[in-house]
Scaffold this motif. Structure first.
Motif, PDB file in Angstrom:
ATOM      1  N   THR A  72     -28.511  79.060  62.880  1.00  0.00           N
ATOM      2  CA  THR A  72     -29.868  78.719  63.309  1.00  0.00           C
ATOM      3  C   THR A  72     -30.885  79.197  62.272  1.00  0.00           C
ATOM      4  O   THR A  72     -31.803  78.450  61.906  1.00  0.00           O
ATOM      5  N   LEU A  73     -30.723  80.422  61.799  1.00  0.00           N
ATOM      6  CA  LEU A  73     -31.620  80.927  60.753  1.00  0.00           C
ATOM      7  C   LEU A  73     -31.470  80.129  59.456  1.00  0.00           C
ATOM      8  O   LEU A  73     -32.459  79.840  58.780  1.00  0.00           O
ATOM      9  N   GLN A  74     -30.244  79.760  59.142  1.00  0.00           N
ATOM     10  CA  GLN A  74     -30.000  78.945  57.945  1.00  0.00           C
ATOM     11  C   GLN A  74     -30.680  77.583  58.084  1.00  0.00           C
ATOM     12  O   GLN A  74     -31.242  77.057  57.127  1.00  0.00           O
ATOM     13  N   ALA A  75     -30.640  76.996  59.281  1.00  0.00           N
ATOM     14  CA  ALA A  75     -31.294  75.702  59.514  1.00  0.00           C
ATOM     15  C   ALA A  75     -32.801  75.797  59.298  1.00  0.00           C
ATOM     16  O   ALA A  75     -33.411  74.911  58.695  1.00  0.00           O
ATOM     17  N   VAL A  76     -33.408  76.875  59.780  1.00  0.00           N
ATOM     18  CA  VAL A  76     -34.842  77.076  59.567  1.00  0.00           C
ATOM     19  C   VAL A  76     -35.122  77.197  58.070  1.00  0.00           C
ATOM     20  O   VAL A  76     -36.054  76.580  57.544  1.00  0.00           O
ATOM     21  N   PHE A  77     -34.304  77.962  57.364  1.00  0.00           N
ATOM     22  CA  PHE A  77     -34.482  78.163  55.926  1.00  0.00           C
ATOM     23  C   PHE A  77     -34.373  76.852  55.150  1.00  0.00           C
ATOM     24  O   PHE A  77     -35.239  76.541  54.325  1.00  0.00           O
ATOM     25  N   ILE A  78     -33.340  76.045  55.392  1.00  0.00           N
ATOM     26  CA  ILE A  78     -33.134  74.843  54.580  1.00  0.00           C
ATOM     27  C   ILE A  78     -34.142  73.736  54.872  1.00  0.00           C
ATOM     28  O   ILE A  78     -34.333  72.851  54.053  1.00  0.00           O
ATOM     29  N   HIS A  79     -34.792  73.794  56.029  1.00  0.00           N
ATOM     30  CA  HIS A  79     -35.837  72.813  56.330  1.00  0.00           C
ATOM     31  C   HIS A  79     -37.207  73.274  55.840  1.00  0.00           C
ATOM     32  O   HIS A  79     -38.139  72.486  55.784  1.00  0.00           O
ATOM     33  N   ARG A  83     -40.518  75.772  47.909  1.00  0.00           N
ATOM     34  CA  ARG A  83     -40.174  75.120  46.638  1.00  0.00           C
ATOM     35  C   ARG A  83     -39.910  76.154  45.555  1.00  0.00           C
ATOM     36  O   ARG A  83     -40.684  76.303  44.619  1.00  0.00           O
ATOM     37  N   VAL A  84     -38.804  76.843  45.744  1.00  0.00           N
ATOM     38  CA  VAL A  84     -38.371  77.881  44.818  1.00  0.00           C
ATOM     39  C   VAL A  84     -37.081  77.411  44.166  1.00  0.00           C
ATOM     40  O   VAL A  84     -36.215  76.829  44.833  1.00  0.00           O
ATOM     41  N   ASN A  85     -36.941  77.675  42.875  1.00  0.00           N
ATOM     42  CA  ASN A  85     -35.710  77.344  42.176  1.00  0.00           C
ATOM     43  C   ASN A  85     -34.731  78.503  42.365  1.00  0.00           C
ATOM     44  O   ASN A  85     -34.984  79.606  41.908  1.00  0.00           O
ATOM     45  N   PHE A  86     -33.645  78.239  43.032  1.00  0.00           N
ATOM     46  CA  PHE A  86     -32.663  79.286  43.301  1.00  0.00           C
ATOM     47  C   PHE A  86     -31.597  79.370  42.214  1.00  0.00           C
ATOM     48  O   PHE A  86     -30.618  80.089  42.367  1.00  0.00           O
ATOM     49  N   ARG A  90     -28.025  77.787  44.087  1.00  0.00           N
ATOM     50  CA  ARG A  90     -28.137  76.521  44.826  1.00  0.00           C
ATOM     51  C   ARG A  90     -26.806  75.783  44.918  1.00  0.00           C
ATOM     52  O   ARG A  90     -26.663  74.874  45.727  1.00  0.00           O
ATOM     53  N   TRP A  91     -25.828  76.160  44.095  1.00  0.00           N
ATOM     54  CA  TRP A  91     -24.499  75.557  44.175  1.00  0.00           C
ATOM     55  C   TRP A  91     -23.596  76.327  45.142  1.00  0.00           C
ATOM     56  O   TRP A  91     -22.524  75.857  45.504  1.00  0.00           O
ATOM     57  N   VAL A  92     -24.044  77.522  45.539  1.00  0.00           N
ATOM     58  CA  VAL A  92     -23.224  78.395  46.386  1.00  0.00           C
ATOM     59  C   VAL A  92     -23.629  78.304  47.855  1.00  0.00           C
ATOM     60  O   VAL A  92     -22.771  78.193  48.736  1.00  0.00           O
ATOM     61  N   ILE A  93     -24.939  78.384  48.121  1.00  0.00           N
ATOM     62  CA  ILE A  93     -25.426  78.269  49.497  1.00  0.00           C
ATOM     63  C   ILE A  93     -26.433  77.122  49.576  1.00  0.00           C
ATOM     64  O   ILE A  93     -27.085  76.782  48.592  1.00  0.00           O
ATOM     65  N   ALA A  94     -26.549  76.560  50.766  1.00  0.00           N
ATOM     66  CA  ALA A  94     -27.528  75.496  50.975  1.00  0.00           C
ATOM     67  C   ALA A  94     -28.932  76.083  50.850  1.00  0.00           C
ATOM     68  O   ALA A  94     -29.234  77.135  51.414  1.00  0.00           O
ATOM     69  N   THR A  95     -29.778  75.396  50.094  1.00  0.00           N
ATOM     70  CA  THR A  95     -31.156  75.817  49.859  1.00  0.00           C
ATOM     71  C   THR A  95     -32.099  74.723  50.365  1.00  0.00           C
ATOM     72  O   THR A  95     -31.652  73.601  50.651  1.00  0.00           O
ATOM     73  N   PRO A  96     -33.384  75.020  50.470  1.00  0.00           N
ATOM     74  CA  PRO A  96     -34.311  73.962  50.877  1.00  0.00           C
ATOM     75  C   PRO A  96     -34.217  72.711  49.996  1.00  0.00           C
ATOM     76  O   PRO A  96     -34.180  71.591  50.505  1.00  0.00           O
TER      77      PRO A  96
END
Length: 168
Positions: A72-79, A83-86, A90-96
């Protein structure tokens, strides 16, 4: 996590499931609140396919509860409109940026980025789309959802609902 990927992909590819899931994709502006713009039947289906395999494997209430909080927290984060470059993360965890492409109203991004946590699943199944240098210009689906919560609940049940118009 594989269950969540499979359920999310099915919600896009099975016309009956898409009728309910497109409520989530009808949003035109991405922000953290978009994570909860869901039809209750869609949310029930997607959460069930993510959690039931873990339950069948013997995970207990505490670990399942912790998993639900985490996704649920991950869903809030990815939505979120972050606009940050991770970088390589970004290849390891889902990012916005990764998930915003899933919601993009751009044909090259359709049918991509179904995983909610691990982009490696999309890479494995050939559904990864992640341009390094840009973000989507538009979000949403071609038709507009009706105004009002009760009308949105009924939208997937309408006879004129386009079931074939699958989106990313």
């Amino acid at each position: 996590m594989v269950g969540g990927y499979a359920g999310h992909r099915a919600a896009h590819e099975v016309p009956l499931l898409w009728r309910f899931h497109r409520v989530h994709h009808s949003i035109r502006e991405m922000d953290w609140l978009a994570a909860n713009h869901l039809h209750p039947l869609d949310e029930t289906f997607i959460r069930s396919v993510a959690v039931l395999p873990l339950y069948a494997l013997g995970f207990g209430r505490v670990s399942l509860g912790a998993f639900l909080v985490l996704i649920t927290l991950q869903a809030v984060f990815i939505h979120a409109n972050v606009r940050v470059n991770f970088g390589p993360l970004r290849w390891v965890i889902a990012t916005p940026q990764y998930h915003h492409w899933h919601h993009a109203r751009e044909p090259q991004a359709y049918n991509s980025n179904y995983a909610g946590e691990l982009p490696a699943l999309d890479a494995l199944f050939g559904t990864l789309y992640l341009p390094a240098d840009r973000w989507p210009a538009q979000y949403g689906v071609d038709d507009s959802e009706p105004a009002g919560y009760l009308r949105q609940l009924a939208w997937p049940l309408r006879a004129g609902c386009a079931v074939d118009a699958a989106h990313p």
